[in-house]
Design an enzyme around this catalytic site. Structure first.
Site, short mmCIF file in Angstrom:
data_model
loop_
_atom_site.label_atom_id
_atom_site.label_comp_id
_atom_site.label_asym_id
_atom_site.label_seq_id
_atom_site.Cartn_x
_atom_site.Cartn_y
_atom_site.Cartn_z
N GLY A 156 0.87 -1.18 0.00
CA GLY A 156 0.00 0.00 0.00
C GLY A 156 0.90 1.23 0.00
N ILE A 158 2.30 2.85 2.44
CA ILE A 158 3.49 2.76 3.31
C ILE A 158 4.52 1.82 2.70
CG2 ILE A 158 4.33 2.07 5.59
CD1 ILE A 158 1.55 3.00 6.69
N ARG A 237 0.75 -4.41 12.43
CA ARG A 237 0.03 -4.77 13.64
C ARG A 237 0.63 -6.06 14.19
NH1 ARG A 237 -1.54 -0.35 13.87
NH2 ARG A 237 -3.66 0.46 13.93
N GLU A 266 0.25 -5.84 23.18
CA GLU A 266 0.71 -4.48 23.44
C GLU A 266 -0.06 -3.94 24.62
OE1 GLU A 266 0.66 -1.73 20.11
OE2 GLU A 266 1.82 -3.13 18.92
N HIS A 285 5.50 0.90 19.42
CA HIS A 285 4.44 1.37 18.50
C HIS A 285 4.52 2.89 18.29
CE1 HIS A 285 0.22 0.20 16.88
NE2 HIS A 285 0.70 1.21 16.18
N GLY A 287 5.42 4.28 15.23
CA GLY A 287 5.51 4.55 13.78
C GLY A 287 5.04 5.93 13.38
#
Ligand code: DGY
Length: 319
Positions: A156, A158, A237, A266, A285, A287
């Site tokens: 996609g 990213i 994820r 998480e 996490h 990003g």
């Protein structure tokens, strides 16, 4: 009347969103008072026309049943795996997210983690900190990126932004995706089956949304197909990967190293087996956690709310 509409925010709001919302609606900032009884939250939800979410709340039918006036959920993230979209459709609640604005930040982190698996940057820092600068053995040799194959699972926005960065490092790019990209030649990337990608890649980067199909996508069988020199990176994820299968693959040397920004569970407990390994780097996490990106995400989410409450097209509406 927009001015009388109530917006409930489930997480800390950046000033950019606060300013937009406060000027136009009644805002209830749930985090503001610190820990408060749950029933207070549900009392606010009962009256809320809009929900500003940061992905920390599971939104399903039972949640929506407690929000009779809700017209829109604006989540400040690209992923919306915490939201039951079919339930939202059933309850007539629109859903917005924040794609686009976070692409470069996440791609930068994925690239940084990829480089860390190749060069042991975090390991090197720990080595220096422990006063062992001269004892080079403790760090060992890394590997070059140039000429290596990076396999991107999920091409996609990213994934494509990461491909550009990998191109700059003279890497060869293969990818697996739900569709073959029409711009693959421009990206210098080649579509391959997942099995082929797992077998030939020196670096494997996961960049897919979490769905029913991608839950547990990478497990024992997939790690067994990878090269013993493979380096594995996940910024999507945690639940896309079977955590204990990854632990075993790293512990037994089935793959060489991993770097993760997302894990399952998480937050990761500090006594988790993954943290006993010396061939892994884990970040919490982060990003999208840059000042600029978080501001843009907050702005987009706030604009999604205002547009939906006005009955207009939302800048970023999910389906
Ligand atoms: C996203 O946008 O989905 C990031 O993971 C932040 O939650």
């Amino acid at each position: 009347m927009l001015k009388e509409m109530q917006v409930l925010a489930t997480g800390k709001l950046r000033d950019t969103a606060l300013n937009i919302l406060r000027a136009q609606v009644i805002l209830h900032d749930w985090q503001k008072g610190g820990k408060r009884p749950e029933n207070e939250f549900y009392a606010l939800l009962q009256e809320a026309d809009a929900l500003y979410s940061i992905g920390n709340v599971k939104i399903d039918e039972s949640f929506l049943a407690r929000a009779p006036k809700l017209k829109v959920i604006a989540q400040a993230s690209v992923g919306y795996d915490n939201i039951d979209i079919a339930a939202c459709q059933k309850f007539g609640v629109r859903v917005g997210n924040t794609p686009g604005v976070l692409v470069d930040a996440v791609a930068d982190l994925a690239y940084a983690l990829l480089i860390d698996t190749a060069r042991g940057i975090v390991r090197g820092h720990e080595h220096v900190k422990s006063g062992a600068w001269g004892a080079r053995k403790g760090v060992g040799f890394g590997v070059d990126l140039a000429g290596k194959i990076v396999g991107i699972i999920g091409m996609g926005a990213i994934g494509a932004a990461l491909a550009k960065r990998a191109q700059a490092s003279k890497m060869q790019i293969v990818y697996h995706n739900t569709r073959v990209r029409t711009d693959e030649a421009e990206m210098g990337a080649q579509y391959v089956a997942l099995e082929e990608l797992l077998k030939i890649s020196d670096f494997i980067v996961v960049s897919v949304p979490l769905t029913q199909e991608t839950t547990g996508l990478i497990g024992t069988a997939e790690f067994a197909k990878m090269k013993p020199t493979a380096r594995f990176i996940n910024t999507s994820r945690g639940k896309v990967v079977d955590t204990m299968a990854l632990y075993e693959a790293l512990r037994t040397g089935e793959i060489a190293a991993a770097a993760l920004d997302v894990v399952d569970p998480e937050p990761l407990p500090s006594n988790h087996p993954l943290l006993t390994l010396s061939n892994i780097t884990i970040t919490p996490h982060i990003g999208t956690s840059t000042v600029e990106t978080r501001d843009q995400m907050a702005t987009l989410a706030a604009n999604n709310i205002i547009a939906a409450l006005r009955g207009d097209a939302m800048p970023a509406e999910v389906v």
